[in-house]
Design a protein around this motif. Structure first.
Motif, short mmCIF file in Angstrom:
data_model
loop_
_atom_site.label_atom_id
_atom_site.label_comp_id
_atom_site.label_asym_id
_atom_site.label_seq_id
_atom_site.Cartn_x
_atom_site.Cartn_y
_atom_site.Cartn_z
N VAL A 1 0.83 -1.20 0.00
CA VAL A 1 0.00 0.00 0.00
C VAL A 1 0.86 1.25 0.00
O VAL A 1 0.53 2.25 -0.67
N ASP A 2 2.00 1.21 0.70
CA ASP A 2 2.91 2.36 0.69
C ASP A 2 3.59 2.50 -0.66
O ASP A 2 3.81 3.62 -1.15
N ALA A 3 3.93 1.37 -1.28
CA ALA A 3 4.54 1.42 -2.61
C ALA A 3 3.57 2.03 -3.62
O ALA A 3 3.97 2.82 -4.48
N GLU A 4 2.30 1.67 -3.51
CA GLU A 4 1.30 2.24 -4.41
C GLU A 4 1.16 3.75 -4.19
O GLU A 4 1.03 4.52 -5.15
N ASP A 5 1.17 4.17 -2.93
CA ASP A 5 1.09 5.60 -2.63
C ASP A 5 2.28 6.36 -3.22
O ASP A 5 2.13 7.45 -3.78
#
Length: 415
Positions: free
Chosen positions: A293-297
């Motif tokens: 989820v952080d990578a997507e952000d």
């Protein structure tokens, strides 16, 4: 109208050189753009020795350069260590000889590429991981203190928490993103901490004393919310220094972001409209962000940043002896630092709608007899503004001080 005559203070190895004249000075600090981490600061200065007094300067001696502001306070503008020393004759005659002492010094970041580490890290946030690596290098442990050192010769003003600190500054902890663990593998310290900083969307920098510091992703948002902008007028800058640039080379409309342990996972984000306008312009960004989820952000942030061309304020120069600059603005410029939020008004037509909002990325000083100027490189506000974390908002903040029309999705800064 305020008259400003620069008054300098140069210290080398803790000694103030009051009987020398500062003839020339040139410094560079920070970075040239927001897409890279900062490099080591650099200074070249020339001192005139008027009486041939003893020149007791050695390689690796600490250098501090300070400039007096309107309140008669000396403000540090550079800190580093001597890497080159040259002595020549500036002038000679029947009254004696004036010697030219030319010194080159670099900031503490210059040490990192030459230091190696196994880089073993547990899963943790970016600031904590960077602190672990830098503490091991820059803060001496008990058994690393020279055996010949005695308490009688130790600086009595040193505080315990700063004792044997050889270059560690302020590190934002814990940081903004949780990063994966790292197994033992030899790497130079600069490459490792730069990668960790990039993974956390933060940046390394040298403070005015030359200490290595780290600003996490929301550092600038918090500073802006607390302190606001420093306002300066382009009308007081050197006209031929104003330069705004928009480049096709900055555009990226497809981001492949690698994440996880050993960066063995990846996600892709694309802006179809930008691809249609400019063609497919891709970039692979390698991180050690732990969670998808952080990578997507992060991928979405990079895409927002670079999918379309934006004007960058490549440089603006202020001559501080200009009497049209008031004391408040001059003092703010003397205290320039990486991440300073600037609001530049009174820009000419065709230059970012007359007003530019952004952050200082890099800067340089130039000085000679009775002249001193500072040149700033800035990035647009949107390039840096990360949403504040809940815990970063002041405990004294009240709901009735926040705009009632503010949408939650747009609440990046609470101020």
């Amino acid at each position: 109208m305020t008259i400003f005559n620069p008054i300098w203070r140069v210290k080398i190895a803790g000694i103030q050189y009051t009987n020398y004249v500062l003839a020339n000075l040139s410094t560079t600090s920070g970075r040239t753009n927001i897409y890279e981490q900062a490099n080591a600061g650099y200074v070249s200065l020339e001192l005139i020795n008027l009486d041939q007094s003893n020149i007791d300067i050695e390689i690796n001696d600490a250098v501090t350069i300070e400039l007096q502001n309107s309140t008669a306070t000396f403000v540090p503008i550079f800190g580093g260590t001597v890497v080159d020393l040259g002595i020549g004759i500036a002038a000679s005659g029947v009254l004696g000889i004036n010697q030219s002492v030319r010194i080159t010094a670099v900031g503490a970041l210059a040490r990192l590429p030459k230091a190696l580490t196994d880089g073993v890290l547990t899963q943790d946030f970016d600031g904590n991981q960077i602190l672990t690596i830098l503490t091991d290098l820059l803060v001496n442990s008990w058994n690393e203190v020279p055996a010949a050192l005695t308490w009688a010769t130790y600086d009595p003003t040193t505080q315990w928490q700063d004792a044997e600190n050889t270059g560690l500054g302020e590190i934002d902890t814990p940081g903004s993103y949780e990063l994966a663990q790292r197994a033992s593998s030899t790497i130079d310290v600069y490459s490792l901490v730069s990668a960790l900083a990039t993974s956390g969307l933060g940046y390394l920098y040298e403070d005015a004393q030359g200490l290595i510091s780290y600003a996490s992703a929301d550092h600038r948002s918090i500073y802006l919310a607390t302190n606001g902008y420093t306002d300066v007028s382009a009308a007081q800058a050197l006209a031929n220094s104003l330069f705004v640039q928009t480049r096709a080379g900055d555009i990226r409309n497809e981001i492949v972001l690698k994440y996880g342990t050993n960066s063995n996972s990846d996600i892709t984000d694309t802006d179809a409209t930008s691809v249609g306008l400019y063609g497919r312009l891709a970039q692979i960004i390698t991180t050690t962000v732990k969670h998808q989820v952080d990578a997507e952000d992060q991928a979405a942030f990079y895409l927002t940043l670079r999918a379309y061309p934006q004007a960058n304020f490549n440089q603006i120069t202020f001559e501080l002896t200009n009497s049209e600059i008031d004391d408040a603005d001059r003092d703010a410029l003397i205290g320039i630092f990486m991440g300073l939020p600037l609001r530049i008004t009174d820009l000419p037509l065709n230059m970012v709608a007359g007003t530019f909002l952004g952050f200082v990325e890099g800067w340089s000083w130039r000085a000679s007899y009775n002249s001193v100027s500072v040149t700033a490189i800035l990035s647009p506000l949107a390039f840096s503004l990360q949403a504040m974390q809940w815990q970063d908002v002041s405990a004294l903040e009240a709901w009735n001080t926040i705009s009632g029309s503010l949408n939650w999705a747009d609440a990046l800064v609470v101020a």
